[in-house]
Design a protein around this motif. Sequence first.
Motif, PDB file in Angstrom:
ATOM      1  N   ASN A 184      21.348   2.060 -10.492  1.00  0.00           N
ATOM      2  CA  ASN A 184      21.351   2.630  -9.135  1.00  0.00           C
ATOM      3  C   ASN A 184      21.414   1.512  -8.104  1.00  0.00           C
ATOM      4  N   GLN A 185      22.607   0.967  -7.965  1.00  0.00           N
ATOM      5  CA  GLN A 185      22.735  -0.186  -7.081  1.00  0.00           C
ATOM      6  C   GLN A 185      22.415   0.116  -5.621  1.00  0.00           C
ATOM      7  N   PRO A 186      22.867   1.255  -5.091  1.00  0.00           N
ATOM      8  CA  PRO A 186      22.549   1.494  -3.670  1.00  0.00           C
ATOM      9  C   PRO A 186      21.036   1.507  -3.409  1.00  0.00           C
ATOM     10  N   LEU A 187      20.287   2.171  -4.260  1.00  0.00           N
ATOM     11  CA  LEU A 187      18.843   2.244  -4.039  1.00  0.00           C
ATOM     12  C   LEU A 187      18.175   0.899  -4.336  1.00  0.00           C
ATOM     13  N   SER A 188      18.614   0.290  -5.426  1.00  0.00           N
ATOM     14  CA  SER A 188      18.062  -1.002  -5.810  1.00  0.00           C
ATOM     15  C   SER A 188      18.234  -2.033  -4.681  1.00  0.00           C
ATOM     16  N   ASP A 189      19.429  -2.079  -4.102  1.00  0.00           N
ATOM     17  CA  ASP A 189      19.676  -3.030  -3.003  1.00  0.00           C
ATOM     18  C   ASP A 189      18.797  -2.728  -1.800  1.00  0.00           C
ATOM     19  N   LEU A 190      18.659  -1.450  -1.500  1.00  0.00           N
ATOM     20  CA  LEU A 190      17.833  -1.064  -0.355  1.00  0.00           C
ATOM     21  C   LEU A 190      16.381  -1.505  -0.569  1.00  0.00           C
ATOM     22  N   ILE A 191      15.858  -1.251  -1.748  1.00  0.00           N
ATOM     23  CA  ILE A 191      14.464  -1.611  -2.049  1.00  0.00           C
ATOM     24  C   ILE A 191      14.278  -3.128  -1.958  1.00  0.00           C
ATOM     25  N   THR A 192      15.229  -3.848  -2.568  1.00  0.00           N
ATOM     26  CA  THR A 192      15.115  -5.312  -2.580  1.00  0.00           C
ATOM     27  C   THR A 192      15.174  -5.865  -1.160  1.00  0.00           C
ATOM     28  N   ARG A 193      16.035  -5.292  -0.337  1.00  0.00           N
ATOM     29  CA  ARG A 193      16.119  -5.748   1.052  1.00  0.00           C
ATOM     30  C   ARG A 193      14.779  -5.533   1.762  1.00  0.00           C
ATOM     31  N   GLU A 194      14.100  -4.449   1.407  1.00  0.00           N
ATOM     32  CA  GLU A 194      12.856  -4.083   2.083  1.00  0.00           C
ATOM     33  C   GLU A 194      11.646  -4.867   1.566  1.00  0.00           C
ATOM     34  N   ILE A 195      11.522  -5.001   0.236  1.00  0.00           N
ATOM     35  CA  ILE A 195      10.289  -5.593  -0.315  1.00  0.00           C
ATOM     36  C   ILE A 195      10.549  -6.790  -1.241  1.00  0.00           C
ATOM     37  N   GLY A 196      11.777  -7.290  -1.284  1.00  0.00           N
ATOM     38  CA  GLY A 196      12.092  -8.397  -2.202  1.00  0.00           C
ATOM     39  C   GLY A 196      12.342  -7.871  -3.604  1.00  0.00           C
ATOM     40  N   ASP A 197      12.662  -8.774  -4.557  1.00  0.00           N
ATOM     41  CA  ASP A 197      13.049  -8.264  -5.884  1.00  0.00           C
ATOM     42  C   ASP A 197      11.926  -8.377  -6.933  1.00  0.00           C
ATOM     43  N   GLY A 198      10.711  -8.641  -6.467  1.00  0.00           N
ATOM     44  CA  GLY A 198       9.585  -8.737  -7.411  1.00  0.00           C
ATOM     45  C   GLY A 198       9.343  -7.461  -8.193  1.00  0.00           C
ATOM     46  N   TRP A 199       9.749  -6.329  -7.628  1.00  0.00           N
ATOM     47  CA  TRP A 199       9.507  -5.025  -8.276  1.00  0.00           C
ATOM     48  C   TRP A 199      10.180  -4.903  -9.639  1.00  0.00           C
ATOM     49  N   VAL A 200      11.264  -5.641  -9.866  1.00  0.00           N
ATOM     50  CA  VAL A 200      12.028  -5.459 -11.104  1.00  0.00           C
ATOM     51  C   VAL A 200      11.175  -5.798 -12.337  1.00  0.00           C
ATOM     52  N   ALA A 201      10.273  -6.780 -12.176  1.00  0.00           N
ATOM     53  CA  ALA A 201       9.392  -7.126 -13.295  1.00  0.00           C
ATOM     54  C   ALA A 201       7.943  -6.730 -13.008  1.00  0.00           C
ATOM     55  N   ASP A 202       7.711  -6.057 -11.897  1.00  0.00           N
ATOM     56  CA  ASP A 202       6.347  -5.653 -11.541  1.00  0.00           C
ATOM     57  C   ASP A 202       6.474  -4.383 -10.699  1.00  0.00           C
ATOM     58  N   LEU A 203       6.748  -3.294 -11.407  1.00  0.00           N
ATOM     59  CA  LEU A 203       7.233  -2.085 -10.739  1.00  0.00           C
ATOM     60  C   LEU A 203       6.211  -1.469  -9.778  1.00  0.00           C
ATOM     61  N   GLU A 204       4.942  -1.796  -9.972  1.00  0.00           N
ATOM     62  CA  GLU A 204       3.927  -1.246  -9.057  1.00  0.00           C
ATOM     63  C   GLU A 204       4.132  -1.731  -7.616  1.00  0.00           C
ATOM     64  N   GLN A 205       4.920  -2.792  -7.459  1.00  0.00           N
ATOM     65  CA  GLN A 205       5.213  -3.259  -6.090  1.00  0.00           C
ATOM     66  C   GLN A 205       5.937  -2.196  -5.254  1.00  0.00           C
ATOM     67  N   LEU A 206       6.515  -1.205  -5.932  1.00  0.00           N
ATOM     68  CA  LEU A 206       7.202  -0.131  -5.188  1.00  0.00           C
ATOM     69  C   LEU A 206       6.235   0.612  -4.267  1.00  0.00           C
ATOM     70  N   LYS A 207       4.962   0.516  -4.565  1.00  0.00           N
ATOM     71  CA  LYS A 207       3.943   1.177  -3.737  1.00  0.00           C
ATOM     72  C   LYS A 207       4.099   0.828  -2.253  1.00  0.00           C
ATOM     73  N   ALA A 208       4.599  -0.387  -1.988  1.00  0.00           N
ATOM     74  CA  ALA A 208       4.795  -0.818  -0.603  1.00  0.00           C
ATOM     75  C   ALA A 208       5.708   0.139   0.160  1.00  0.00           C
ATOM     76  N   LEU A 209       6.543   0.878  -0.584  1.00  0.00           N
ATOM     77  CA  LEU A 209       7.473   1.805   0.083  1.00  0.00           C
ATOM     78  C   LEU A 209       6.760   3.018   0.666  1.00  0.00           C
ATOM     79  N   ASN A 210       5.536   3.266   0.233  1.00  0.00           N
ATOM     80  CA  ASN A 210       4.779   4.397   0.777  1.00  0.00           C
ATOM     81  C   ASN A 210       4.688   4.338   2.301  1.00  0.00           C
ATOM     82  N   GLU A 211       4.595   3.125   2.809  1.00  0.00           N
ATOM     83  CA  GLU A 211       4.491   2.952   4.266  1.00  0.00           C
ATOM     84  C   GLU A 211       5.721   3.459   4.992  1.00  0.00           C
ATOM     85  N   LYS A 212       6.826   3.560   4.266  1.00  0.00           N
ATOM     86  CA  LYS A 212       8.090   3.912   4.910  1.00  0.00           C
ATOM     87  C   LYS A 212       8.332   5.420   4.985  1.00  0.00           C
TER      88      LYS A 212
END
Length: 792
Positions: free
Chosen positions: A449-477
């Motif tokens: 899912n490149q469109p979503l993946s790029d959006l997430i990485t732009r927002e929170i960096g790419d650390g989520w790929v190996a530490d998926l709990e970092q996606l939690k930061a998106l809750n603020e959005k």
Amino acid sequence: MKDEILHHIRYSLGKDAEHSSVYDWRIALSLALRDRMVDHWYRSTRETYASNAKRVYYLSLEFLMGRLVEDMAANLGLDREARHAIEALGQDYEEIVHDEPDAALGNGGLGRLAACFMDSLATLGIPAYGYGIRYEHGLFEQKFSDGKQVETAETWLTQRHAWEFERPEVKYRIQFGGHVEHHEGKARWISSETVLATAYDTPVIGWKGTWGNTLRLWSAKAPGAFDLESFNRGDYLAAGRSEALARTISRVLYPDDTTDAGKQLRLKQEYFFTAASLMDLMRRYLSDHDDLRALPDHVAIQLNDTHPAIAGPELVRQLVDVHGLEMPEAIEIVRNCLGYTNHTLLPEALEKWHVGLMAYVLPRHLEIIRAIDHDHRERHPGSPRIIEHDHVQMGELAFIMAHKVNGVSALHSELVKETVFEDLHKIHPTRIINQTNGITPRRWLYTCNQPLSDLITREIGDGWVADLEQLKALNEKSGDKAFLAEFQAAKRANKVQLAQWIRQTCGTEVNPDAMFDVQIKRIHEYKRQLMNILETVALWNEIRDNPGGDWTPRVKIFGGKAAPGYHVAKQIIHLINDVATRINNDPVTGDLLKVVYPPNYNVTMAENLIPAADLSEQISTAGKEASGTGNMKFALNGALTIGTLDGANVEIREHVGAENFFLFGLTAQEVQERRLQHGFARAAIEASPRLSRVLGQIVDGVFCPDEVTRYHELVGNLYDHDYFLVTCDFDSYFDAQRRVDVAYRSKTGWAAMALKNTANMGWFSSDRTIQGYARDIWHAGPVNTGGMEKIA
Ligand code: C3B
């Protein structure tokens, strides 16, 4: 990269660039990527030996790997570079990626889980081997002929498999049949048939290339020299006979999902790969250890379901018959090495082998199984028997020979304690534990899912790929209108792409602004695709009754294969296709309702469908789906779930929030109770005018005017049996779907709910699952973490 690809075009394929085909370019690219893996891979092996680290061995009859190019490139950090190199060479990267056949060495969830685990083991830097069979033919290909499933052989190995290294020097003699002789307390197995197991290795490199493990698949060959005498006599068939017979063992993947095949060949396949794997890991262990009693300190073996459960008696056999240990001590050592994962409670899936067959194929193992049984019942009087009604019960065997037994979701693990292993659980109350399944974020978000993946990485960096709990930061959005609009735009881009693909594959026009409602998984009665298609007909009726109403346009998308011998599942496929034909040609409902069922669902199709889904159908009869993993992939990619309280749905709902999940249906407890009520199905149908009408239409042949009686048996079974309670959950399901309709009409409301799903699915990374196995079952961890944390 460009030079490396050209090098392979020339020296591995023997071509020049001007005359190279898509196939040539793909092989060259794969080989160039494989070259980049080798140094990581060797370093990992060296470090494992140097540190004397514990190794994990994952034994699985299935590895559903799918395509490898994009995933391998991504993990190596070369995804952009690979694309640029190919484009600079004037080639179409997408076309090359699409040229690769899926490695479909599995049926469904169980096999795909093994593949996700391989990715996580490597990403976490845990020294591990996956062991399985290199099937010549993977899962059959599905076509529809007049709406009916037709199977044809899958042929991935008619092309070069660029990722593997053949290891002709790694071979083991696997014995079958014959008899056992006993002299002075020692057993000698005089077999009547021998097959050679030879190894093929595929490197599996983790995220950022920090670690490399091996997927070692076994292929069966004849042990002896070619029968030249017969050949020279002109008897070519006889000359080829022993080779053909031996090769049969690794010829085809059994296409049964959650049913016990009960065939001699299947038993041989199971023993073949298990024995070869154990011989291989023992050779590795003995190359730098001499104390067999310390084996459990260095070796953890995980049994993926009961398919490799013969590992218990086989390893005991090697320790006793080959290395001279006493039986009770051997049993204890083996138990401390073995873990067993249960993936299903369905009684028809619990493997049982007739003692006659076991005695014929594996006579020494039958003796050892009796000894294990005896040993266990001496220690625990009243224990259930491994051999019951002349059958070896592989679940009981696996349980007794493992130090930990795990279920695959919280609910499932509790049900394992209460049902299949109730008695054994009482005897060993700490043995059953839970490890909820997970999925690799590398394949199931980053690459698919490149469109979503790029959006997430732009927002929170790419650390989520190996530490998926970092996606939690998106809750603020979730209250951020601008971000939600981008989140929706990513989904829409995926839907537009999918709509195009659907037009090409099914010839059906679908509107990307309609809700994409997706159910993809094996076709099985307990998964209730039937309930979904009945609800589709009910909705069709309702729209036709009131075409001017405020309807939410939907595209119902189905995907999945039925086991070739599973009659009811095949009828359900036929019905879905018949209903699709009728509805898609109805000018009254038009774009308000479409039904599509692209054939040959596989990993690649899942990667196309999941990023484009709005609604995820997880509607199994409560208590039947052990976990599910598709459910996790959808929620991670921002689809909302309509589902029952079954398997991992329960935990998904807890994580994403009940308000972001469409719940319906009976609970596992209620299902049990309802089944006891006489005539529950007929009563439920009679109480539901909506369902009665739908069933009446099917019986009247509305969807099969050419053969009115086609579904009489199917519908009759619903009235009289309905073991999976389609009738009882139907109204509740229909109502939940109408709540879905309402929610979907608020675009930002829906997007906020979808974002909450993505943001809170981090826990379902298979990295978390593997950390749980490593901590609670294997007592193993990473050697060189490459910056990653040690497992507690
Ligand atoms: C499946 C189960 O049906 C799923 O609920 C589960 O998520 C996966 O295993 C992975 O644990 N399963 C399967 O695909 N094949 C079997 N023989 C048994 C279970």
